[in-house]
Design an enzyme around this catalytic site. Structure first.
Site, PDB file in Angstrom:
ATOM      1  N   ASP A  21     -22.570 -18.871  53.608  1.00 54.45           N
ATOM      2  CA  ASP A  21     -22.081 -20.019  54.373  1.00 54.45           C
ATOM      3  C   ASP A  21     -21.258 -20.959  53.494  1.00 54.45           C
ATOM      4  O   ASP A  21     -21.598 -21.163  52.327  1.00 54.45           O
ATOM      5  CB  ASP A  21     -23.272 -20.774  54.968  1.00 54.45           C
ATOM      6  CG  ASP A  21     -22.847 -21.728  56.072  1.00 54.45           C
ATOM      7  OD1 ASP A  21     -21.747 -21.549  56.637  1.00 54.45           O
ATOM      8  OD2 ASP A  21     -23.613 -22.667  56.356  1.00 54.45           O
ATOM      9  N   ASN A  23     -17.468 -21.129  53.606  1.00 49.74           N
ATOM     10  CA  ASN A  23     -16.066 -20.807  53.348  1.00 49.74           C
ATOM     11  C   ASN A  23     -15.114 -21.855  53.911  1.00 49.74           C
ATOM     12  O   ASN A  23     -14.165 -22.284  53.243  1.00 49.74           O
ATOM     13  CB  ASN A  23     -15.715 -19.443  53.944  1.00 49.74           C
ATOM     14  CG  ASN A  23     -16.363 -18.295  53.209  1.00 49.74           C
ATOM     15  OD1 ASN A  23     -16.841 -18.453  52.093  1.00 49.74           O
ATOM     16  ND2 ASN A  23     -16.404 -17.141  53.850  1.00 49.74           N
ATOM     17  N   GLY A  24     -15.370 -22.266  55.161  1.00 53.07           N
ATOM     18  CA  GLY A  24     -14.490 -23.241  55.813  1.00 53.07           C
ATOM     19  C   GLY A  24     -14.531 -24.591  55.127  1.00 53.07           C
ATOM     20  O   GLY A  24     -13.488 -25.233  54.910  1.00 53.07           O
ATOM     21  N   HIS A  38     -12.069 -17.808  53.352  1.00 52.29           N
ATOM     22  CA  HIS A  38     -12.648 -16.482  53.574  1.00 52.29           C
ATOM     23  C   HIS A  38     -12.191 -15.503  52.494  1.00 52.29           C
ATOM     24  O   HIS A  38     -12.976 -14.656  52.040  1.00 52.29           O
ATOM     25  CB  HIS A  38     -12.257 -15.958  54.957  1.00 52.29           C
ATOM     26  CG  HIS A  38     -12.882 -16.712  56.088  1.00 52.29           C
ATOM     27  ND1 HIS A  38     -14.233 -16.985  56.150  1.00 52.29           N
ATOM     28  CD2 HIS A  38     -12.341 -17.264  57.216  1.00 52.29           C
ATOM     29  CE1 HIS A  38     -14.504 -17.671  57.262  1.00 52.29           C
ATOM     30  NE2 HIS A  38     -13.373 -17.841  57.917  1.00 52.29           N
ATOM     31  N   GLU A  68     -22.514 -15.498  67.244  1.00 56.63           N
ATOM     32  CA  GLU A  68     -22.075 -16.862  67.588  1.00 56.63           C
ATOM     33  C   GLU A  68     -20.699 -17.193  67.024  1.00 56.63           C
ATOM     34  O   GLU A  68     -19.999 -18.083  67.520  1.00 56.63           O
ATOM     35  CB  GLU A  68     -23.102 -17.883  67.071  1.00 56.63           C
ATOM     36  CG  GLU A  68     -24.446 -17.852  67.792  1.00 56.63           C
ATOM     37  CD  GLU A  68     -25.324 -16.693  67.391  1.00 56.63           C
ATOM     38  OE1 GLU A  68     -26.238 -16.337  68.168  1.00 56.63           O
ATOM     39  OE2 GLU A  68     -25.097 -16.111  66.289  1.00 56.63           O
ATOM     40  N   LEU A 133     -26.997   1.303  44.832  1.00 56.61           N
ATOM     41  CA  LEU A 133     -27.291   0.148  45.684  1.00 56.61           C
ATOM     42  C   LEU A 133     -26.887   0.480  47.108  1.00 56.61           C
ATOM     43  O   LEU A 133     -25.859   1.131  47.332  1.00 56.61           O
ATOM     44  CB  LEU A 133     -26.497  -1.086  45.198  1.00 56.61           C
ATOM     45  CG  LEU A 133     -26.575  -2.340  46.081  1.00 56.61           C
ATOM     46  CD1 LEU A 133     -27.935  -3.016  45.932  1.00 56.61           C
ATOM     47  CD2 LEU A 133     -25.462  -3.327  45.725  1.00 56.61           C
TER      48      LEU A 133
END
Length: 243
Positions: A21, A23-24, A38, A68, A133
Site C-alpha cells: 500500500d 503507491n498513490g 506504481h 475493490e 521460492l
C-alpha cells in the site's frame, strides 16, 4: 561471502504475504502521476522477491490489485494493465534465473486477453519441480469472493454426491480456495493503514501481522529483513498456554 553480500536467514517453510500500500500517496508526495508510483512499486517488488529467495521463504504472496480497486479511475486501471505486461516481460527472465515459480490468483480474466496470455506464458516459463521460492500475485482478488466461490464449489460437490457433509474440513476448504497457499505465517502491510482489506481472510487465523508506516515505494530490503527478524523472535502459541 563478500563483505557487502547480505546475510541470509533460514526461514524454510515460512509463508509471507504483503499488502503493498502507498503507491498513490508516494507519487503525490513526490509530485508525480500515480502511474509513476506504481512503476516504482514494481521495482521494489523485484528487490523483495530476491530477498525472499535469499532468506529461503517457502512463499511470498503479494496483493497487487483487489476486487475493490476496480472502482479506481479508468486511466489508472489502464496504466496498471500496461504495467502488468511490462513487469512480466522485464522480470520473468530474473525469476527463471533464480528458479522462482510465479503464480497469479484472483479474477485476472477481467484485465483482458492480453494480460491473461502474458500471465499464462509467465507461469509456464517459471514452472520448477523444486522452486527456490513460490511467488503468488493476487490480481483482482478478494478474500470474501474467494470464500464464496469455495463454498459454492463444495456445495456443488455435495449436491452431486462427490462430497459428503462429514468431509468438510479446513483442508477441504483450502483445496477449493483460489489462493494457492494454506497457512500464512506473516502478513506485512505498508502505507500506515491498520486493516487487512479483504486479503486472504480464511488464511489469517493465526498469522502474525505487522503494520508499517513506510509507503510501499520506499520499502527496502533492510526493512523487510527487519520484519523477518522480528517474526523469528515471536513466540507463536496458537492458543496454547506456555506457562
Amino acid at each position: 561471502m563478500a563483505e557487502n553480500t547480505p546475510k541470509s536467514l533460514h526461514l524454510s517453510g515460512t509463508n509471507v504475504a504483503i499488502i503493498m500500500d502507498g503507491n498513490g500517496r508516494w507519487a503525490k508526495k513526490n509530485t508525480l502521476n500515480v502511474t509513476s508510483g506504481h512503476e516504482r512499486g514494481v521495482e521494489v517488488v523485484r528487490s523483495i522477491v530476491e530477498a525472499s529467495a535469499r532468506n529461503h521463504l517457502e512463499s511470498l504472496s503479494l496483493y497487487a490489485f483487489s476486487t475493490e480497486n476496480w472502482s479506481r479511475p479508468k486511466k489508472e486501471i489502464l496504466g496498471i494493465k500496461k504495467l502488468i505486461i511490462s513487469a512480466i516481460d522485464a522480470q520473468v527472465p530474473d525469476l527463471i534465473e533464480q528458479k522462482v515459480s510465479l503464480q497469479f490468483f484472483g479474477d485476472y480474466y477481467s484485465f483482458g486477453s492480453e494480460v491473461v496470455n502474458a500471465i499464462f506464458e509467465a507461469e509456464a516459463a517459471t514452472t520448477f519441480s523444486k522452486p527456490a521460492l513460490q511467488l503468488n500475485i493476487a490480481l483482482g482478488y478478494g478474500g470474501r469472493a474467494d470464500i464464496s466461490q469455495a463454498l459454492r464449489s463444495i456445495g456443488e460437490g455435495i449436491a452431486s454426491k462427490k462430497i459428503d457433509c462429514t468431509d468438510i474440513s479446513d483442508d477441504l476448504i483450502f483445496q477449493h480456495l483460489k489462493a494457492p497457499i494454506k497457512e500464512l505465517d506473516l502478513l506485512i502491510r505498508t502505507g500506515g493503514d491498520h486493516r487487512i482489506s479483504n486479503f486472504l481472510l480464511y488464511h489469517l487465523a493465526y498469522t502474525e501481522i505487522q503494520f508499517l508506516e513506510t509507503l510501499w515505494p520506499d520499502f527496502t530490503e533492510d526493512e523487510f529483513t527487519k520484519c523477518l527478524i522480528d517474526f523469528q523472535k515471536t513466540e507463536r502459541r496458537f492458543g496454547k498456554r506456555t506457562i
